[in-house]
Design an enzyme around this catalytic site. Structure first.
Site, short mmCIF file in Angstrom:
data_model
loop_
_atom_site.label_atom_id
_atom_site.label_comp_id
_atom_site.label_asym_id
_atom_site.label_seq_id
_atom_site.Cartn_x
_atom_site.Cartn_y
_atom_site.Cartn_z
CG ASP A 1 24.54 -76.86 -5.31
OD1 ASP A 1 24.03 -75.90 -4.69
OD2 ASP A 1 25.71 -77.25 -5.13
CB CYS B 1 23.04 -71.55 -5.84
SG CYS B 1 23.99 -70.73 -7.14
CB ALA C 1 22.72 -77.89 -2.18
N PRO C 2 20.90 -76.81 0.35
CG PRO C 2 20.43 -76.96 2.64
CD PRO C 2 20.96 -76.02 1.60
N GLY C 3 18.29 -77.51 -0.36
CA GLY C 3 17.00 -77.83 -0.96
C GLY C 3 15.77 -77.41 -0.19
N GLY C 4 15.91 -76.61 0.86
CA GLY C 4 14.73 -76.17 1.59
C GLY C 4 13.78 -75.39 0.70
CE LYS C 5 16.19 -69.50 0.16
NZ LYS C 5 17.27 -70.25 0.86
CB CYS D 1 21.59 -65.91 4.31
SG CYS D 1 23.09 -66.82 3.87
CG ASP E 1 29.79 -73.14 -12.10
OD1 ASP E 1 28.97 -72.20 -12.22
OD2 ASP E 1 30.90 -73.00 -11.57
#
Length: 269
Positions: free
Chosen positions: A113, A90, A92-96, A207, A139
């Site tokens: 993702d 999961c 996106a958006p890819g910061g981690k 979050c 998925d």
């Protein structure tokens, strides 16, 4: 509640392969951009006032990215070694994703993702940062044939820890959504567990600030299995922030500082 009603701070993640926080703070001062060090991790900088990324020195060259401090904790908690096979589920958006690669470019990372459009955003970030990993549009429940040493599962959730960044949550989220989200999180965690090698580790995050999606959900998962070891969150790595729970760490949204986030660290025995 007060923090979730404030305007969120703009937070930067310094690419520590390219610069240091102190050095980048000096560059910001040279550009007359007021900023201060973050309080949780060594890569974080909080701007006193938001600005367009085009004004950030070195942004286009991958020196810095925009990412909240609480989210930056993930790459500091998921311990990786050179050559580890790592799944960012999961993603996106890819910061981690990008932060994990900045911390250790020698891992073999797959970013997954189910949305191809959202996965393309990760590709853009990787290109800007001059990083590489495999992108898989699928998925997680259908992911088979590969196992991993380490998995980061940032599960879809109510986003109650980042309401100040998405205030429409107050209007759109319903009480009945929470049970559905918890069921999805349980399915995703079970699927990720099936991809984890024995002795491997999962960092589960949301979050959300709701126990139902966090410690309660993880506890139910553990109670159904006999191959789960709960690893302590190394509190010193996040400077004693948040609420230490029997299972995991809960950060609450904080005025002028980090968002709300939850982390649990599990090992497959």
């Amino acid at each position: 509640i007060e923090a979730n009603n404030q305007k969120p701070p703009m937070v930067l993640r310094v690419n520590q392969q390219r610069s240091t926080r102190d050095s980048y703070l000096e560059q910001l001062r040279d550009e007359n951009i007021d900023a201060r060090p973050g309080s949780l991790v060594e890569s974080s900088i909080i701007l006193n006032s938001p600005c367009p990324v085009s004004q950030l020195p070195g942004f286009d060259d991958g020196v810095v990215s925009v990412q909240d401090e609480a989210s930056q904790i993930a790459a500091n908690l998921l311990s990786t070694n050179d050559g580890d096979t790592v799944l960012d589920a999961c993603a996106a958006p890819g910061g981690k994703t990008c932060h994990l690669l900045e911390k250790n470019p020698a891992i073999q990372l797959i970013a997954n993702d189910k949305s191809e459009d959202r996965l393309s955003i990760i590709g853009q970030n990787l290109k800007r940062l001059n990083l590489n990993c495999e992108l898989v549009a699928l998925d997680l429940l259908e992911f088979t044939g590969t196992t991993f040493n380490k998995i980061l599962l940032d599960a879809p959730c109510s986003a109650t820890g980042i309401i100040r960044r998405h205030p429409d949550i107050k209007m759109l989220r319903k009480n009945t959504d929470i049970a559905k989200l918890c069921a999805m999180q349980a399915r995703l965690l079970t699927a990720a567990w099936g991809l984890l090698e024995k002795g491997g580790e999962i960092l589960y995050s949301t979050c959300s600030i709701l126990p139902e999606e966090n410690e309660d959900m993880v506890r139910k998962f553990i109670d159904q299995r006999d191959d789960v070891e709960v690893l302590p969150i190394p509190i010193q790595s996040v400077r004693d922030a948040g609420i230490k729970l029997p299972i995991g760490l809960q950060l609450l949204p904080t005025v002028g500082s980090h968002d709300g986030f939850y982390y649990a660290y599990l090992r497959r025995t």
